[in-house]
Design a protein around this motif. Structure first.
Motif, PDB file in Angstrom:
ATOM      1  N   VAL A 115       4.668  -1.050   4.445  1.00 34.22           N
ATOM      2  CA  VAL A 115       3.395  -0.782   5.128  1.00 34.22           C
ATOM      3  C   VAL A 115       2.805   0.535   4.637  1.00 34.22           C
ATOM      4  CG1 VAL A 115       2.362  -0.224   7.382  1.00 34.22           C
ATOM      5  CG2 VAL A 115       3.923  -2.187   7.166  1.00 34.22           C
ATOM      6  N   ALA A 116       3.638   1.562   4.512  1.00 37.34           N
ATOM      7  CA  ALA A 116       3.162   2.896   4.106  1.00 37.34           C
ATOM      8  C   ALA A 116       2.575   2.901   2.693  1.00 37.34           C
ATOM      9  CB  ALA A 116       4.302   3.904   4.205  1.00 37.34           C
ATOM     10  N   GLN A 117       2.936   1.916   1.879  1.00 34.69           N
ATOM     11  CA  GLN A 117       2.454   1.855   0.502  1.00 34.69           C
ATOM     12  C   GLN A 117       1.277   0.892   0.336  1.00 34.69           C
ATOM     13  OE1 GLN A 117       5.809   1.030  -2.069  1.00 34.69           O
ATOM     14  NE2 GLN A 117       7.046   2.577  -1.046  1.00 34.69           N
ATOM     15  N   HIS A 118       0.822   0.290   1.427  1.00 33.28           N
ATOM     16  CA  HIS A 118      -0.257  -0.698   1.358  1.00 33.28           C
ATOM     17  C   HIS A 118      -1.563  -0.087   1.856  1.00 33.28           C
ATOM     18  CE1 HIS A 118      -2.324  -4.531   1.673  1.00 33.28           C
ATOM     19  NE2 HIS A 118      -1.329  -5.052   0.982  1.00 33.28           N
ATOM     20  N   ALA A 119      -2.652  -0.410   1.194  1.00 37.13           N
ATOM     21  CA  ALA A 119      -3.979   0.094   1.568  1.00 37.13           C
ATOM     22  C   ALA A 119      -4.409  -0.450   2.931  1.00 37.13           C
ATOM     23  CB  ALA A 119      -4.993  -0.319   0.507  1.00 37.13           C
ATOM     24  N   PRO A 120      -5.309   0.238   3.620  1.00 33.10           N
ATOM     25  CA  PRO A 120      -5.869  -0.277   4.872  1.00 33.10           C
ATOM     26  C   PRO A 120      -6.402  -1.702   4.693  1.00 33.10           C
ATOM     27  CG  PRO A 120      -6.500   2.006   4.579  1.00 33.10           C
ATOM     28  CD  PRO A 120      -5.838   1.568   3.284  1.00 33.10           C
ATOM     29  N   LEU A 121      -6.472  -2.425   5.803  1.00 29.37           N
ATOM     30  CA  LEU A 121      -6.775  -3.852   5.771  1.00 29.37           C
ATOM     31  C   LEU A 121      -8.153  -4.167   6.344  1.00 29.37           C
ATOM     32  CD1 LEU A 121      -3.347  -5.002   7.238  1.00 29.37           C
ATOM     33  CD2 LEU A 121      -3.988  -4.915   4.818  1.00 29.37           C
TER      34      LEU A 121
END
Length: 178
Positions: free
Chosen positions: A60-66
């Motif tokens: 989650v910490a490595q994924h861009a906002p959704l």
């Protein structure tokens, strides 16, 4: 009672309030009590071993906002739930990254590339007629058919259900890459 976990995006307060108003007006009491859009269902999220939490928190910490779009009400074809349609290619990408990090031997048939994002309004239960509720929801949420509610999720919630008959509540929110 064995608790279960899932990861979800929580809707913005104004949309949550509308959903809660609808649920209250129709005396709905089920596991969808806290509005959320599931990005990782409970499969492979064991309550006996919680080592998956750190692994998924990193994803989650490595994924861009959704960016998400929430549209009008629908019924699942199998008749199990009334929901608001949710669309986000990025949320499905996050879902696939979470599955990849877990590498589960088994997962639910609705998980994977064909994940149908949704924001549940009501679940099928004894005494609840979803087709009648669909008509009420089409009136209540008619504006979302023409102009979906758009927002960008900055966090993903870790949610826990204490056991059968309970409902999922947020334990903590994990920030997406900012």
């Amino acid at each position: 009672m064995v608790p279960s976990y899932l990861l979800a995006v929580l809707p913005p307060p104004e949309l949550e309030a509308r959903i809660q108003h609808f649920r209250s007006a129709h005396q709905l009491q089920d596991a969808a009590a806290v509005p959320h859009i599931t990005v990782k269902a409970r499969s492979s999220l064991s309550s006996e071993q919680l080592d998956w939490q750190e692994k998924l928190h990193e994803v989650v910490a490595q994924h861009a906002p959704l960016p998400l779009s929430v549209g009008g009400p629908r019924l699942f074809s199998n008749g199990t739930a009334l929901y608001l349609e949710a669309v986000s290619a990025q949320a499905v990408d996050l879902h696939l990254a979470l599955l990849d990090a877990l590498r589960p031997a088994r997962f639910f048939g609705y998980e994977g590339p064909g994940l149908q994002l949704h924001l549940s309004l009501a679940l099928k239960r004894r005494g609840v007629e979803l087709s009648e509720l669909l008509t009420a929801a089409q009136t209540e949420f008619a504006d979302l058919e023409g102009e979906p509610h758009r927002f960008t999720a900055q966090t993903v919630a870790l949610m826990r259900k204490p056991g059968p008959g309970g409902f999922y509540t947020p334990l903590e929110e994990w920030p997406l890459l900012g």
